[in-house]
Motif scaffolding. Sequence first.
Motif, PDB file in Angstrom:
ATOM      1  N   UNK A  37       0.927  -1.152   0.034  1.00  0.00           N
ATOM      2  CA  UNK A  37      -0.030   0.040   0.000  1.00  0.00           C
ATOM      3  C   UNK A  37       0.971   1.354   0.180  1.00  0.00           C
ATOM      4  N   UNK A  39       1.530   5.364   0.105  1.00  0.00           N
ATOM      5  CA  UNK A  39       1.014   6.550   0.434  1.00  0.00           C
ATOM      6  C   UNK A  39       1.458   7.920  -0.174  1.00  0.00           C
ATOM      7  N   UNK A  43      -0.909  12.569   0.993  1.00  0.00           N
ATOM      8  CA  UNK A  43      -1.272  11.543   2.053  1.00  0.00           C
ATOM      9  C   UNK A  43      -2.418  10.578   1.718  1.00  0.00           C
ATOM     10  N   UNK A  44      -2.766  10.682   0.411  1.00  0.00           N
ATOM     11  CA  UNK A  44      -3.837   9.378  -0.051  1.00  0.00           C
ATOM     12  C   UNK A  44      -3.112   8.088  -0.011  1.00  0.00           C
ATOM     13  N   UNK A  45      -4.040   7.016   0.359  1.00  0.00           N
ATOM     14  CA  UNK A  45      -3.536   5.710   0.348  1.00  0.00           C
ATOM     15  C   UNK A  45      -4.086   4.955  -0.882  1.00  0.00           C
ATOM     16  N   UNK A  47      -3.931   0.864  -2.737  1.00  0.00           N
ATOM     17  CA  UNK A  47      -3.218  -0.637  -2.692  1.00  0.00           C
ATOM     18  C   UNK A  47      -2.590  -0.551  -4.052  1.00  0.00           C
ATOM     19  N   UNK A  59      -3.635  -8.860  -7.474  1.00  0.00           N
ATOM     20  CA  UNK A  59      -3.964  -7.914  -8.035  1.00  0.00           C
ATOM     21  C   UNK A  59      -2.741  -6.850  -8.048  1.00  0.00           C
ATOM     22  N   UNK A  95       4.196   0.710   2.119  1.00  0.00           N
ATOM     23  CA  UNK A  95       4.119   0.244   3.264  1.00  0.00           C
ATOM     24  C   UNK A  95       3.669  -1.422   2.684  1.00  0.00           C
ATOM     25  N   UNK A 109     -12.762  -8.280  -0.474  1.00  0.00           N
ATOM     26  CA  UNK A 109     -11.380  -8.365   0.013  1.00  0.00           C
ATOM     27  C   UNK A 109     -11.309  -8.352   1.513  1.00  0.00           C
ATOM     28  N   UNK A 110     -10.194  -7.704   1.963  1.00  0.00           N
ATOM     29  CA  UNK A 110      -9.761  -7.829   3.360  1.00  0.00           C
ATOM     30  C   UNK A 110      -9.355  -6.423   4.060  1.00  0.00           C
ATOM     31  N   UNK A 111      -9.366  -6.224   5.181  1.00  0.00           N
ATOM     32  CA  UNK A 111      -8.483  -5.103   5.914  1.00  0.00           C
ATOM     33  C   UNK A 111      -7.148  -5.390   6.240  1.00  0.00           C
ATOM     34  N   UNK A 112      -6.452  -4.377   6.642  1.00  0.00           N
ATOM     35  CA  UNK A 112      -4.961  -4.611   6.954  1.00  0.00           C
ATOM     36  C   UNK A 112      -4.797  -4.420   8.503  1.00  0.00           C
ATOM     37  N   UNK A 115       1.011  -3.271   9.761  1.00  0.00           N
ATOM     38  CA  UNK A 115       1.663  -2.489   8.660  1.00  0.00           C
ATOM     39  C   UNK A 115       2.891  -2.713   8.930  1.00  0.00           C
ATOM     40  N   UNK A 116       4.037  -2.271   7.913  1.00  0.00           N
ATOM     41  CA  UNK A 116       5.125  -1.987   8.277  1.00  0.00           C
ATOM     42  C   UNK A 116       5.481  -0.579   8.352  1.00  0.00           C
TER      43      UNK A 116
ATOM     44  N   UNK B  36      -9.063   3.374  10.073  1.00  0.00           N
ATOM     45  CA  UNK B  36      -7.550   3.291  10.693  1.00  0.00           C
ATOM     46  C   UNK B  36      -7.136   4.776  11.258  1.00  0.00           C
ATOM     47  N   UNK B  43       2.826   4.328  10.465  1.00  0.00           N
ATOM     48  CA  UNK B  43       1.866   3.670   9.496  1.00  0.00           C
ATOM     49  C   UNK B  43       0.429   3.804  10.128  1.00  0.00           C
ATOM     50  N   UNK B  44      -0.254   3.711   9.061  1.00  0.00           N
ATOM     51  CA  UNK B  44      -1.884   3.567   9.541  1.00  0.00           C
ATOM     52  C   UNK B  44      -2.084   2.424  10.533  1.00  0.00           C
ATOM     53  N   UNK B  87      -8.586   7.387   8.227  1.00  0.00           N
ATOM     54  CA  UNK B  87      -8.974   6.834   7.103  1.00  0.00           C
ATOM     55  C   UNK B  87      -9.986   5.911   7.360  1.00  0.00           C
ATOM     56  N   UNK B  89     -11.802   2.535   4.854  1.00  0.00           N
ATOM     57  CA  UNK B  89     -11.478   1.657   3.811  1.00  0.00           C
ATOM     58  C   UNK B  89     -12.504   0.692   3.452  1.00  0.00           C
ATOM     59  N   UNK B  91     -13.823  -2.842   1.795  1.00  0.00           N
ATOM     60  CA  UNK B  91     -13.230  -4.222   1.220  1.00  0.00           C
ATOM     61  C   UNK B  91     -14.529  -4.973   0.386  1.00  0.00           C
ATOM     62  N   UNK B  94     -13.164  -4.958  -4.199  1.00  0.00           N
ATOM     63  CA  UNK B  94     -11.698  -4.571  -4.003  1.00  0.00           C
ATOM     64  C   UNK B  94     -11.287  -3.903  -2.824  1.00  0.00           C
ATOM     65  N   UNK B  95     -10.571  -3.006  -3.021  1.00  0.00           N
ATOM     66  CA  UNK B  95     -10.024  -2.128  -1.742  1.00  0.00           C
ATOM     67  C   UNK B  95      -9.953  -0.640  -2.002  1.00  0.00           C
ATOM     68  N   UNK B  97      -9.599   3.524  -0.202  1.00  0.00           N
ATOM     69  CA  UNK B  97      -9.591   4.327   0.903  1.00  0.00           C
ATOM     70  C   UNK B  97     -10.168   5.582   0.869  1.00  0.00           C
TER      71      UNK B  97
END
Lengths: 125, 106
Positions: A37, A39, A43-45, A47, A59, A95, A109-112, A115-116, B36, B43-44, B87, B89, B91, B94-95, B97
């Motif tokens: 992901x 940024x 600041x927009x995020x 994937x 994907x 990230x 899909x999924x959440x996260x 994060x690193x 988030x 990180x978030x 933020x 998000x 799901x 797809x995904x 934010x």
Amino acid sequence: EVQLLESGGDFVQPGGSLRLSCAASGFTFSTYAMAWVRQFPGRGLERVSGMSDSGGKIYYADSVKGRFTISRDNSKNTLYLQMNSLRAEDTAVYYCAKASLGSCSSGRCYDFDSWGQGTLVTVSS
Amino acid sequence: EIVLTQSPATLSLSPGERATLSCRASQSVSSYLAWYQQKPGQAPRLLISDASNRATGIPARFSGSGSGTDFTLTISSLEPEDFAIYYCQQRSNLITFGQGTRLEIK
């Protein structure tokens, strides 16, 4: 404790390449999807790319299709992102993120959930 | 692509006050919405999943509600460490934010 440690970010000229790595620990890596992901400076995020637990589902955001390649080595608990033909608009913090599930299914899909710390990629001449 | 619109862009409040942040989806995402928190240089961090489920270790002052296209993150009584960017998000398809809401100290 889940830990995700990215590396590989750098300053590169347009058209150049970079390979990002993410070393994972603290969970069973092979049972979760993983993603990159980014940024943007504003600041927009987004994937950028995601890969299912087994690697069978991949994907890519339209903005990186044909230029970026995601891969994973479940024996080394490591996620990778090969970035080619880099553009100025790829400048961002990248990230590594652990998904809450093993894969997307029927578009869902999924959440996260982890994060690193992020690695900065700067593309500029 | 499902577009998430967060409002307000910036929210100025004082510690102890109640914060209400909004996230609106361009089409229904059922309850497949997460929130988030991101602090400067970090990180978030996942706060809420599936619209209303607090993630592990998240204080009870954080709560989420909503379904379909309209969602709310509420912080019942702001602590100094809660001032950050938030933020949403989705799901469901797809995904994607939202663009974020900056919660700043008044």
